[in-house]
Design a protein around this motif. Structure first.
Motif, PDB file in Angstrom:
ATOM      1  N   ARG A  82     -26.873 -18.010 -70.720  1.00  0.00           N
ATOM      2  CA  ARG A  82     -27.622 -16.904 -70.110  1.00  0.00           C
ATOM      3  C   ARG A  82     -29.094 -17.011 -70.485  1.00  0.00           C
ATOM      4  NH1 ARG A  82     -24.401 -11.999 -69.865  1.00  0.00           N
ATOM      5  NH2 ARG A  82     -26.261 -11.032 -68.999  1.00  0.00           N
ATOM      6  N   LYS A  83     -29.902 -16.311 -69.738  1.00  0.00           N
ATOM      7  CA  LYS A  83     -31.322 -16.089 -70.042  1.00  0.00           C
ATOM      8  C   LYS A  83     -32.107 -17.377 -70.289  1.00  0.00           C
ATOM      9  CE  LYS A  83     -30.651 -11.714 -69.667  1.00  0.00           C
ATOM     10  NZ  LYS A  83     -30.860 -11.120 -68.358  1.00  0.00           N
ATOM     11  N   MET A  84     -31.853 -18.390 -69.429  1.00  0.00           N
ATOM     12  CA  MET A  84     -32.655 -19.607 -69.521  1.00  0.00           C
ATOM     13  C   MET A  84     -33.866 -19.431 -68.619  1.00  0.00           C
ATOM     14  SD  MET A  84     -31.778 -23.561 -69.417  1.00  0.00           S
ATOM     15  CE  MET A  84     -33.072 -24.694 -69.876  1.00  0.00           C
ATOM     16  N   PHE A  85     -35.011 -19.232 -69.252  1.00  0.00           N
ATOM     17  CA  PHE A  85     -36.269 -19.025 -68.543  1.00  0.00           C
ATOM     18  C   PHE A  85     -37.370 -19.809 -69.230  1.00  0.00           C
ATOM     19  CE2 PHE A  85     -33.825 -15.240 -67.504  1.00  0.00           C
ATOM     20  CZ  PHE A  85     -34.032 -15.140 -66.135  1.00  0.00           C
ATOM     21  N   VAL A 122     -28.981 -17.463 -59.408  1.00  0.00           N
ATOM     22  CA  VAL A 122     -29.283 -16.956 -58.070  1.00  0.00           C
ATOM     23  C   VAL A 122     -29.677 -18.115 -57.160  1.00  0.00           C
ATOM     24  CG1 VAL A 122     -29.924 -14.655 -58.874  1.00  0.00           C
ATOM     25  CG2 VAL A 122     -31.665 -16.434 -58.727  1.00  0.00           C
ATOM     26  N   PRO A 123     -29.433 -17.981 -55.857  1.00  0.00           N
ATOM     27  CA  PRO A 123     -29.763 -19.058 -54.912  1.00  0.00           C
ATOM     28  C   PRO A 123     -31.240 -19.453 -54.921  1.00  0.00           C
ATOM     29  CG  PRO A 123     -28.320 -17.463 -53.867  1.00  0.00           C
ATOM     30  CD  PRO A 123     -28.721 -16.887 -55.201  1.00  0.00           C
ATOM     31  N   GLU A 124     -32.126 -18.525 -55.264  1.00  0.00           N
ATOM     32  CA  GLU A 124     -33.569 -18.798 -55.246  1.00  0.00           C
ATOM     33  C   GLU A 124     -34.017 -19.819 -56.293  1.00  0.00           C
ATOM     34  OE1 GLU A 124     -32.970 -14.550 -53.792  1.00  0.00           O
ATOM     35  OE2 GLU A 124     -32.126 -15.810 -55.352  1.00  0.00           O
ATOM     36  N   PHE A 125     -33.274 -19.999 -57.360  1.00  0.00           N
ATOM     37  CA  PHE A 125     -33.679 -20.886 -58.452  1.00  0.00           C
ATOM     38  C   PHE A 125     -33.294 -22.347 -58.161  1.00  0.00           C
ATOM     39  CE2 PHE A 125     -33.423 -17.407 -62.011  1.00  0.00           C
ATOM     40  CZ  PHE A 125     -34.511 -16.768 -61.451  1.00  0.00           C
ATOM     41  N   LEU A 126     -33.835 -22.909 -57.071  1.00  0.00           N
ATOM     42  CA  LEU A 126     -33.461 -24.260 -56.637  1.00  0.00           C
ATOM     43  C   LEU A 126     -33.749 -25.326 -57.691  1.00  0.00           C
ATOM     44  CD1 LEU A 126     -34.647 -24.112 -52.915  1.00  0.00           C
ATOM     45  CD2 LEU A 126     -32.325 -23.826 -53.809  1.00  0.00           C
ATOM     46  N   ALA A 127     -34.889 -25.246 -58.329  1.00  0.00           N
ATOM     47  CA  ALA A 127     -35.216 -26.229 -59.361  1.00  0.00           C
ATOM     48  C   ALA A 127     -34.235 -26.132 -60.530  1.00  0.00           C
ATOM     49  CB  ALA A 127     -36.648 -26.038 -59.852  1.00  0.00           C
ATOM     50  N   ALA A 128     -33.798 -24.922 -60.842  1.00  0.00           N
ATOM     51  CA  ALA A 128     -32.816 -24.738 -61.920  1.00  0.00           C
ATOM     52  C   ALA A 128     -31.491 -25.395 -61.542  1.00  0.00           C
ATOM     53  CB  ALA A 128     -32.618 -23.259 -62.211  1.00  0.00           C
ATOM     54  N   HIS A 129     -31.084 -25.267 -60.284  1.00  0.00           N
ATOM     55  CA  HIS A 129     -29.827 -25.893 -59.847  1.00  0.00           C
ATOM     56  C   HIS A 129     -29.897 -27.406 -60.078  1.00  0.00           C
ATOM     57  CE1 HIS A 129     -29.711 -22.437 -56.656  1.00  0.00           C
ATOM     58  NE2 HIS A 129     -29.619 -21.986 -57.893  1.00  0.00           N
ATOM     59  N   ARG A 130     -31.005 -28.014 -59.654  1.00  0.00           N
ATOM     60  CA  ARG A 130     -31.176 -29.462 -59.833  1.00  0.00           C
ATOM     61  C   ARG A 130     -31.174 -29.821 -61.318  1.00  0.00           C
ATOM     62  NH1 ARG A 130     -34.777 -28.417 -55.699  1.00  0.00           N
ATOM     63  NH2 ARG A 130     -36.590 -28.493 -57.075  1.00  0.00           N
ATOM     64  N   PHE A 131     -31.843 -29.002 -62.118  1.00  0.00           N
ATOM     65  CA  PHE A 131     -31.901 -29.251 -63.564  1.00  0.00           C
ATOM     66  C   PHE A 131     -30.498 -29.222 -64.176  1.00  0.00           C
ATOM     67  CE2 PHE A 131     -32.088 -27.471 -67.884  1.00  0.00           C
ATOM     68  CZ  PHE A 131     -32.827 -28.448 -68.509  1.00  0.00           C
ATOM     69  N   TYR A 132     -29.718 -28.199 -63.858  1.00  0.00           N
ATOM     70  CA  TYR A 132     -28.368 -28.102 -64.408  1.00  0.00           C
ATOM     71  C   TYR A 132     -27.519 -29.292 -63.975  1.00  0.00           C
ATOM     72  CZ  TYR A 132     -29.513 -23.266 -65.655  1.00  0.00           C
ATOM     73  OH  TYR A 132     -30.088 -22.145 -66.194  1.00  0.00           O
ATOM     74  N   GLU A 133     -27.588 -29.628 -62.700  1.00  0.00           N
ATOM     75  CA  GLU A 133     -26.781 -30.744 -62.189  1.00  0.00           C
ATOM     76  C   GLU A 133     -27.191 -32.062 -62.840  1.00  0.00           C
ATOM     77  OE1 GLU A 133     -27.292 -30.276 -57.956  1.00  0.00           O
ATOM     78  OE2 GLU A 133     -26.140 -28.392 -57.973  1.00  0.00           O
ATOM     79  N   PHE A 158     -22.380 -20.593 -59.410  1.00  0.00           N
ATOM     80  CA  PHE A 158     -21.824 -20.731 -60.749  1.00  0.00           C
ATOM     81  C   PHE A 158     -21.632 -22.208 -61.086  1.00  0.00           C
ATOM     82  CE2 PHE A 158     -20.660 -16.735 -58.855  1.00  0.00           C
ATOM     83  CZ  PHE A 158     -21.085 -15.847 -59.815  1.00  0.00           C
ATOM     84  N   TYR A 159     -21.846 -22.513 -62.375  1.00  0.00           N
ATOM     85  CA  TYR A 159     -21.758 -23.871 -62.870  1.00  0.00           C
ATOM     86  C   TYR A 159     -20.935 -23.923 -64.157  1.00  0.00           C
ATOM     87  CZ  TYR A 159     -25.522 -25.375 -59.727  1.00  0.00           C
ATOM     88  OH  TYR A 159     -26.272 -25.675 -58.625  1.00  0.00           O
ATOM     89  N   GLN A 160     -20.394 -25.110 -64.430  1.00  0.00           N
ATOM     90  CA  GLN A 160     -19.706 -25.333 -65.701  1.00  0.00           C
ATOM     91  C   GLN A 160     -20.104 -26.675 -66.282  1.00  0.00           C
ATOM     92  OE1 GLN A 160     -15.441 -25.464 -65.335  1.00  0.00           O
ATOM     93  NE2 GLN A 160     -15.437 -27.487 -64.431  1.00  0.00           N
ATOM     94  N   TYR A 161     -20.077 -26.727 -67.596  1.00  0.00           N
ATOM     95  CA  TYR A 161     -20.301 -27.957 -68.353  1.00  0.00           C
ATOM     96  C   TYR A 161     -19.107 -28.090 -69.270  1.00  0.00           C
ATOM     97  CZ  TYR A 161     -22.620 -31.354 -71.437  1.00  0.00           C
ATOM     98  OH  TYR A 161     -22.943 -32.475 -72.162  1.00  0.00           O
ATOM     99  N   THR A 162     -18.434 -29.227 -69.215  1.00  0.00           N
ATOM    100  CA  THR A 162     -17.285 -29.409 -70.087  1.00  0.00           C
ATOM    101  C   THR A 162     -17.560 -30.563 -71.046  1.00  0.00           C
ATOM    102  OG1 THR A 162     -16.233 -30.730 -68.363  1.00  0.00           O
ATOM    103  CG2 THR A 162     -15.560 -28.446 -68.528  1.00  0.00           C
ATOM    104  N   PHE A 163     -17.026 -30.401 -72.260  1.00  0.00           N
ATOM    105  CA  PHE A 163     -17.222 -31.419 -73.305  1.00  0.00           C
ATOM    106  C   PHE A 163     -16.056 -32.382 -73.302  1.00  0.00           C
ATOM    107  CE2 PHE A 163     -19.872 -27.914 -74.607  1.00  0.00           C
ATOM    108  CZ  PHE A 163     -21.017 -28.535 -75.070  1.00  0.00           C
TER     109      PHE A 163
END
Length: 163
Positions: A82-85, A122-133, A158-163
């Motif tokens: 949460r709260k990654m800004f 949120v859909p507006e955070f396009l750069a964040a989506h690319r960063f997470y992926e 929604f996204y997930q990261y698994t170890f």
């Protein structure tokens, strides 16, 4: 000359700077209709985030809060990111602020044998989506979230990261 970004565990004296950073990005930069009253967790960061497998960090440049990230313990060795800004002028490869913050959270999770990190955005955070992926997160359907995941009303992806 390189800029040094320092990552520190949240302390109460960062409260106002954290609130201002997050609200500025949400409201002013992205025009998202969310208020500080919609985010009561920001007024009790230690109690809400810094327990169990959770934590909250700030990125600092010359003592100024320029970024945040947190993990919320949702049980079953899983956490919610949460709260990654990151302040606009500190984004990108030149500063590496987001990468430093995420690596801090991932390292924390690995040390605690976390099996999955989940996040909503949120859909507006396009750069964040690319960063997470780019950093190993995979987009999932809302129905795939753990039962205890704290869905925020503005989140649609929604996204997930698994170890």
């Amino acid at each position: 000359m390189s800029v040094v970004i320092e990552i520190k565990r949240y302390q109460k004296d960062y409260q106002e700077a954290v609130l201002n950073l997050i609200l500025n990005i949400q409201q002013d930069e992205y025009g998202i209709a969310i208020t500080k009253e919609d985010q009561p967790d920001l007024f009790k960061i230690e109690a809400f985030y810094q327990n169990g497998n959770g934590n909250f960090w700030v990125a600092l440049h010359d003592g100024e809060v320029v970024g945040t990230i947190s993990l919320v313990d949702i049980g079953n060795q899983q956490v919610a990111l949460r709260k990654m800004f990151v302040k606009k002028t500190y984004r990108g490869k030149d500063y590496g602020t987001a990468s430093h913050l995420l690596q801090t959270a991932l390292e924390w999770a690995r040390e605690r044998n976390i099996t999955g990190i989940y996040l909503g955005t949120v859909p507006e955070f396009l750069a964040a989506h690319r960063f997470y992926e780019k950093n190993g997160f995979e987009q999932i359907d809302r129905t795939e979230l753990p039962e205890n995941f704290p869905v925020v009303k503005v989140d649609k992806l929604f996204y997930q990261y698994t170890f």
